[in-house]
Design an enzyme around this catalytic site. Structure first.
Site, PDB file in Angstrom:
ATOM      1  N   CYS A   1      -3.229   3.081  49.443  1.00 15.64           N
ATOM      2  CA  CYS A   1      -1.988   3.527  50.090  1.00 15.64           C
ATOM      3  C   CYS A   1      -1.619   2.665  51.295  1.00 15.64           C
ATOM      4  O   CYS A   1      -0.433   2.451  51.569  1.00 15.64           O
ATOM      5  CB  CYS A   1      -2.087   4.992  50.485  1.00 15.64           C
ATOM      6  SG  CYS A   1      -3.472   5.347  51.596  1.00 15.64           S
TER       7      CYS A   1
ATOM      8  N   HIS B   1      -4.688   8.113  55.467  1.00 18.58           N
ATOM      9  CA  HIS B   1      -3.691   7.972  54.411  1.00 18.58           C
ATOM     10  C   HIS B   1      -2.448   7.371  55.051  1.00 18.58           C
ATOM     11  O   HIS B   1      -2.150   7.648  56.218  1.00 18.58           O
ATOM     12  CB  HIS B   1      -3.371   9.326  53.773  1.00 18.58           C
ATOM     13  CG  HIS B   1      -2.412   9.229  52.629  1.00 18.58           C
ATOM     14  ND1 HIS B   1      -2.714   8.535  51.481  1.00 18.58           N
ATOM     15  CD2 HIS B   1      -1.152   9.716  52.473  1.00 18.58           C
ATOM     16  CE1 HIS B   1      -1.678   8.604  50.650  1.00 18.58           C
ATOM     17  NE2 HIS B   1      -0.720   9.315  51.234  1.00 18.58           N
TER      18      HIS B   1
ATOM     19  N   HIS C   1       4.984   7.315  49.522  1.00 19.48           N
ATOM     20  CA  HIS C   1       3.583   6.896  49.613  1.00 19.48           C
ATOM     21  C   HIS C   1       2.987   6.734  48.225  1.00 19.48           C
ATOM     22  O   HIS C   1       3.516   7.248  47.237  1.00 19.48           O
ATOM     23  CB  HIS C   1       2.777   7.891  50.453  1.00 19.48           C
ATOM     24  CG  HIS C   1       2.717   9.281  49.884  1.00 19.48           C
ATOM     25  ND1 HIS C   1       1.540   9.912  49.596  1.00 19.48           N
ATOM     26  CD2 HIS C   1       3.699  10.165  49.552  1.00 19.48           C
ATOM     27  CE1 HIS C   1       1.779  11.123  49.115  1.00 19.48           C
ATOM     28  NE2 HIS C   1       3.095  11.296  49.089  1.00 19.48           N
TER      29      HIS C   1
END
Length: 170
Positions: free
Chosen positions: A118, A28, A40
């Site tokens: 992301c 991530h 994010h």
């Protein structure tokens, strides 16, 4: 000496840095904006620290740009600063990276694991170039496997027999 994956309190991070968080099956990505916060892109299924619900993110087609404490996003996962494309692209100034990320806060954006994830979001904030190395590695692995010649033992035996008959192989 601290390992490359340092804990939250000892790792040098600066506003504008990209934070790579090592989840179970993927990484991530977030943008560090200072004072312990990151921005994010996260599907609505994401819980603090990742977790099993994140694997369901492939089923969603939108995600929300969020500002959260780095510690909350990381949870118990390992993480590091990884300005992954600095050798390839000139990053914006730290102030501009933070400003770009903050301008996106609370927006719901299209989300596709392979095209708008992301990592794409984070690299776009830092470089103006939405790229995902983990997607590229996955594509390369799939294409590499498709391009590898398949071995057929019967055909190999036939070729060997022909070469032996011609005196080309012993």
């Amino acid at each position: 000496m601290l390992s490359p994956l340092k804990n939250l309190f000892y790792y040098d991070k600066e506003p504008g840095d990209l934070i790579e968080i090592f989840r179970i099956a993927y990484q991530h990505w977030a943008v560090y904006v200072g004072d312990g916060y990151v921005i994010h892109l996260a599907p609505t299924t994401e819980q603090a620290g990742g977790g099993p619900a994140m694997l369901m993110s492939v089923a969603y087609n939108t995600a929300l740009v969020r500002k959260e404490k780095l510690q909350d996003v990381v949870g118990t996962d390992k993480w590091n600063v990884n300005n992954i494309l600095d050798e390839r692209y000139e990053p914006f100034s730290p102030e501009e990276i933070v400003e770009r990320a903050e301008s996106m806060l609370d927006q719901e954006l299209p989300y596709r694991v392979a095209q708008k994830n992301c990592e794409h979001f984070a690299t776009n904030m830092r470089y103006g170039m939405p790229e995902s190395r983990q997607v590229q590695r996955a594509v390369d692995a799939v294409l590499g496997n498709m391009m590898m010649p398949r071995r057929n033992p019967v055909a190999d035996l036939f070729v060997d027999m022909l070469q032996i008959a011609r005196g080309n192989k012993r």
